[in-house]
Design a protein around this motif. Structure first.
Motif, mmCIF file in Angstrom:
data_model
loop_
_atom_site.group_PDB
_atom_site.id
_atom_site.type_symbol
_atom_site.label_atom_id
_atom_site.label_comp_id
_atom_site.label_asym_id
_atom_site.label_seq_id
_atom_site.Cartn_x
_atom_site.Cartn_y
_atom_site.Cartn_z
ATOM 1 N N TYR B 104 0.820 -1.225 0.000
ATOM 2 C CA TYR B 104 0.000 0.000 0.000
ATOM 3 C C TYR B 104 0.850 1.269 0.000
ATOM 4 O O TYR B 104 0.336 2.382 -0.077
ATOM 5 N N GLU B 158 -6.685 -1.986 -4.330
ATOM 6 C CA GLU B 158 -6.457 -3.186 -3.525
ATOM 7 C C GLU B 158 -6.328 -2.930 -2.038
ATOM 8 O O GLU B 158 -6.404 -3.867 -1.254
ATOM 9 N N HIS B 159 -6.049 -1.694 -1.663
ATOM 10 C CA HIS B 159 -5.703 -1.471 -0.253
ATOM 11 C C HIS B 159 -6.509 -0.321 0.329
ATOM 12 O O HIS B 159 -6.869 0.601 -0.382
ATOM 13 N N PRO B 160 -6.727 -0.318 1.633
ATOM 14 C CA PRO B 160 -7.372 0.824 2.278
ATOM 15 C C PRO B 160 -6.378 1.960 2.497
ATOM 16 O O PRO B 160 -6.192 2.453 3.613
ATOM 17 N N SER B 163 -7.542 5.230 4.269
ATOM 18 C CA SER B 163 -7.679 5.135 5.729
ATOM 19 C C SER B 163 -6.317 5.184 6.409
ATOM 20 O O SER B 163 -6.142 5.862 7.422
ATOM 21 N N ILE B 164 -5.362 4.456 5.846
ATOM 22 C CA ILE B 164 -4.007 4.447 6.417
ATOM 23 C C ILE B 164 -3.433 5.860 6.367
ATOM 24 O O ILE B 164 -2.889 6.387 7.338
ATOM 25 N N THR B 176 -6.202 -2.148 13.942
ATOM 26 C CA THR B 176 -5.586 -3.389 13.480
ATOM 27 C C THR B 176 -6.585 -4.189 12.652
ATOM 28 O O THR B 176 -6.217 -4.990 11.814
ATOM 29 N N LEU B 178 -8.583 -2.982 10.383
ATOM 30 C CA LEU B 178 -8.986 -2.163 9.239
ATOM 31 C C LEU B 178 -9.444 -3.069 8.097
ATOM 32 O O LEU B 178 -8.697 -3.953 7.672
ATOM 33 N N PRO B 179 -10.678 -2.863 7.609
ATOM 34 C CA PRO B 179 -11.150 -3.713 6.506
ATOM 35 C C PRO B 179 -10.229 -3.562 5.296
ATOM 36 O O PRO B 179 -9.982 -2.442 4.848
ATOM 37 N N TRP B 180 -9.722 -4.696 4.796
ATOM 38 C CA TRP B 180 -8.772 -4.631 3.684
ATOM 39 C C TRP B 180 -9.556 -4.591 2.382
ATOM 40 O O TRP B 180 -9.857 -5.606 1.785
ATOM 41 N N GLN B 181 -9.869 -3.390 1.931
ATOM 42 C CA GLN B 181 -10.712 -3.240 0.748
ATOM 43 C C GLN B 181 -10.272 -1.996 -0.015
ATOM 44 O O GLN B 181 -9.552 -1.155 0.499
ATOM 45 N N GLU B 183 -10.419 1.630 -1.669
ATOM 46 C CA GLU B 183 -10.921 2.897 -1.128
ATOM 47 C C GLU B 183 -10.635 4.030 -2.095
ATOM 48 O O GLU B 183 -9.660 3.983 -2.845
#
Lengths: 282, 258
Positions: B104, B158-160, B163-164, B176, B178-181, B183
């Motif tokens: 990510y 592929e990655h959030p 959010s990160i 920890t 965090l939905p891996w989706q 964004e």
């Protein structure tokens, strides 16, 4: 000389709000135009606001006047836009090169002062002054190398540039001190050979000794108060020129603005103490 | 020696990978030569560090410095505006083998870059809800509305990454769990500071169409197509989001009187 300017400071984002509120007499602010060549946004808004209260000086670092190539036209156009927007009290650049063959080396690089280089730099200054619609002042760089191949001393080189282009000069006293130290020459001799009549601005700054080579190699680091020998050299210079707008440069290890204003006040008082009719002094 | 020949040789010596002419040896041997090499490199690295603060937070100073030095060697600054430096850094990280463990990271770099671009973009009055409300509905579909010059949007497949990035920017803890989706993110600067929010896939599609100069009807169609089970509610919510964030530009002459 613009007599409403005495001593100035470099404007840093950390100090925007306080700078706007400052009311010290004769105070002016200097920025690198490179940091304000944006299309819009908050930093330009701050510069506009501060400019509405104080004189501003644009001190460029990347025009690369001593490159063996004309100045970049896009950069000149952007600079011209900023000059029209800000109406700076002073515009300056360096006797150095940095941008070469499409790559920018973020520094101020030395060159042999040949007749060919003189012709090239003069042409570049002329093009710049034409593009900006005003004269610019050229700063003496700090030297860290003994370069072979000079046809003339730096003072003579500057005198010729002034004669050929009508440009002004920015005398950086710390650079004179650091260069004399590093090259084993005499700072007072440098000033004797230097065309003081053309000076529109002076710089003062701090330096430090190289961690490996010690006092034999001083670095123009702008990260410390101005050293006492540099203050003395400056007083010697302004005794000969009369008061000249003087900037205190501090770019790293930034203290609170109050500390910088105190250092600046010392320069202001000295400029007001020098005999001159119409200075913006208390 | 011609000035240009001196400058070619000096530059070659500054960049240690390039072959240096023999006449530069005496200069390189002087203690002062290192000052030029070091200060130029430091200024470029400091600029990258300042322009990619979230990446620095994620990987730490040492790792960042190593990656940045590799990047600097292949993509040195092209001009003196160091606030712009590093346009290619996200793409570089995507190919940079040591970054493979942090898939990510490149997307987070894209967001840092988006922030820089938003910060430096031109000022313009944002499109107001009142302007939209005044348009006859039949004319609205044909209207072409440009995104605000300071608006930046992107979709991370592929990655959030948003959010990160957002948690780090705001100094918040990252869950920890965090939905891996995928964004989306929207950065805007209607006035003053850059602001950011999550952006649904429909929003990315909508803004892409606006940026291409196509009319609102097409932008709406594209937004609906990007939303599974899309409906009018999507558009209403999206419109509210784009207006409140200042993502769209007022058409010339359509600024609301103050």
């Amino acid at each position: 000389m613009n007599t409403s300017l005495t001593a100035g400071l470099g404007l840093k984002p950390e100090h925007y709000e306080q700078a706007l509120a400052c009311q010290d007499t004769g105070l002016w602010w200097e920025v690198h135009p490179e940091n304000y060549l944006a299309d819009g946004g908050p930093r330009l808004a701050w510069l506009d606001a501060i400019r509405s209260r104080h004189p501003v000086s644009l001190h460029g670092v990347s025009l690369s006047l001593a490159a063996d190539a004309p100045p970049d036209e896009t950069h000149l156009a952007r600079l011209a836009l900023l000059v029209r927007r800000i109406e700076p009290a002073l515009v300056s650049e360096h006797l150095a090169w940095s941008h070469w063959r499409g790559v920018y080396q973020p520094d101020l690089l030395p060159f042999p002062r040949t007749q060919q280089a003189l012709a090239r730099v003069a042409r570049n200054i002329e093009r710049t002054q034409e593009a900006l619609g005003r004269p610019i002042a050229i700063e003496n760089p700090s030297h860290y190398l003994h370069l072979p191949g000079h046809d003339m001393g730096e003072g003579a080189f500057f005198a010729e540039l002034v004669r050929r282009t009508g440009c002004q000069l920015l005398l950086d006293i710390n650079n004179v001190f650091v260069s004399a130290n590093n090259l084993g020459t005499d700072a007072l001799d440098y000033l004797d050979q230097y065309p003081l009549h053309a000076v529109a601005e002076m710089h003062l700054a701090g330096h430090h000794a190289d961690p490996v080579h010690g006092a034999a190699l001083l670095i123009d680091s702008h990260d410390a108060p101005v050293a006492e020998p540099v203050w003395a050299l400056w007083r010697h210079a302004i005794a000969r020129t009369g008061p000249v707008p003087t900037l205190i440069e501090r770019d790293a290890e930034l203290p609170p603005l109050a500390e910088l204003l105190a250092e600046r006040a010392r320069a202001h008082r000295a400029l007001c103490g020098t005999p001159h009719e119409e200075l913006a002094c208390n | 020696m011609q000035l240009s020949a001196f400058q070619d040789g000096f530059c070659a010596a500054l960049r240690t990978e390039a072959p240096t002419p023999a006449w530069m040896d005496a200069l390189c041997a002087q203690p002062g030569f290192a000052v030029y090499r070091n200060s130029g490199r430091k200024a470029a690295l400091d600029a990258l560090r300042a322009n990619y603060p979230t990446v620095v937070q994620l990987v730490g100073e040492d790792w960042f410095c190593g990656a940045a030095q590799t990047y600097l060697a292949v993509q040195p600054p092209a001009d003196g505006r160091l606030m712009h430096y590093g346009a290619g850094f996200a793409a570089f990280l995507a190919r940079f083998a040591p970054a493979a463990e942090l898939p990510y990271l490149s997307d987070v770099a894209r967001l840092d870059r988006a922030w820089t671009e938003a910060h430096l973009a031109a000022d313009a009055p944002p499109l107001a809800a009142s302007w939209l409300a005044r348009q006859p509905p039949e004319a609205l579909g044909a209207a072409r509305i440009a995104p605000h010059p300071a608006a930046r949007w992107l979709w991370c497949h592929e990655h959030p990454a948003y959010s990160i990035w957002q948690r780090h920017r705001e100094g918040l803890a990252v869950d920890t769990a965090l939905p891996w989706q995928a964004e989306g993110a929207l950065l805007t600067r209607p006035s003053g500071a850059v602001q950011w929010c999550a952006l649904p896939r429909a929003g990315v599609a909508f803004l892409d169409v606006c940026a291409a100069g196509q009319p609102l009807a097409e932008a709406a169609e594209s937004a609906l197509a990007a939303t599974p089970g899309g409906a009018g509610e999507t558009l209403a919510q999206l419109t509210a989001l784009l207006l409140s964030s200042g993502a769209l530009c007022a058409p010339t002459g359509a600024e609301d009187p103050v």
